[in-house]
Design an enzyme around this catalytic site. Structure first.
Site, PDB file in Angstrom:
ATOM      1  N   THR A  46       0.856  -1.181   0.000  1.00 29.41           N
ATOM      2  CA  THR A  46       0.000   0.000   0.000  1.00 29.41           C
ATOM      3  C   THR A  46       0.897   1.238   0.000  1.00 29.41           C
ATOM      4  O   THR A  46       2.054   1.186   0.447  1.00 29.41           O
ATOM      5  CB  THR A  46      -0.957  -0.001   1.206  1.00 29.41           C
ATOM      6  N   THR A  48       1.376   4.317   1.582  1.00 29.30           N
ATOM      7  CA  THR A  48       2.077   4.864   2.748  1.00 29.30           C
ATOM      8  C   THR A  48       3.027   3.833   3.344  1.00 29.30           C
ATOM      9  O   THR A  48       4.152   4.162   3.738  1.00 29.30           O
ATOM     10  CB  THR A  48       1.072   5.363   3.806  1.00 29.30           C
ATOM     11  N   CYS A  49       2.598   2.594   3.386  1.00 28.57           N
ATOM     12  CA  CYS A  49       3.431   1.534   3.964  1.00 28.57           C
ATOM     13  C   CYS A  49       4.703   1.320   3.130  1.00 28.57           C
ATOM     14  O   CYS A  49       5.796   1.184   3.684  1.00 28.57           O
ATOM     15  CB  CYS A  49       2.649   0.228   4.046  1.00 28.57           C
ATOM     16  N   SER A  50       4.563   1.309   1.819  1.00 29.89           N
ATOM     17  CA  SER A  50       5.697   1.044   0.929  1.00 29.89           C
ATOM     18  C   SER A  50       6.563   2.268   0.663  1.00 29.89           C
ATOM     19  O   SER A  50       7.766   2.136   0.448  1.00 29.89           O
ATOM     20  CB  SER A  50       5.196   0.512  -0.419  1.00 29.89           C
TER      21      SER A  50
END
Length: 160
Positions: A46, A48-50
């Site tokens: 996703t 923001t996560c990546s």
């Protein structure tokens, strides 16, 4: 009820991808007798996560370990194959332990589960970070708004 500083982590079994395929790994194997930085994300791959959360831990990997941390781990309510692919894609393989909490059992047990069904993702984990010393939570940071602030690597470095 959300886990708190001073609490012991509950027993849990995750899955992680190894050279020999998917393998179960218990909370005791990960946390017993070790100092671990654990961060949780809503979903592998996703934005923001990546793009924001995981890269901070990769960039600060050596600095975090230099402060006495044995392991840096990330957990997400994703299957082990997705987590394994995310580890390879991001260059995190061998640096960060990628833990699959496929059914969200760990997220629910620590009270950090979140309902993302409005976005079509279902049960997920809140964005968080913790410092765990021999299975006991010594620092807990849970994001209260979108983005990476409290749970990022820079904040954890300040807590170590």
């Amino acid at each position: 009820m959300t886990i708190s500083v001073g609490d012991k982590l509950p027993e849990a079994t995750f899955k992680t991808m190894t050279a020999d395929g998917a393998k179960p790994i218990t909370s005791a194997e990960i946390f017993a007798g070790k100092k671990v930085v654990l961060f949780g994300v809503p979903g592998a791959f996703t934005p923001t996560c990546s793009n924001n959360h995981l890269p901070g831990y990769l960039e600060n990997h050596d600095a975090i370990l230099a402060r006495g941390v044995d392991t840096i781990a990330v957990v997400s309510v994703n299957d082990v194959h997705v987590m394994g692919a995310w580890a390879r894609f991001t260059g995190g393989e061998g640096k960060i332990l990628f833990l699959a909490d496929g059914n969200g059992d760990f997220a629910k047990a620590v009270g950090l589960d979140a309902d993302y069904s409005g976005g079509g993702m279902g049960l997920r984990s809140k964005r968080f970070s913790m410092i765990i010393d021999d299975g006991k939570v010594t620092a807990l940071n849970v994001e209260t708004k979108p983005g990476v602030d409290e749970s990022g690597a820079a904040h954890i470095l300040g807590q170590l």
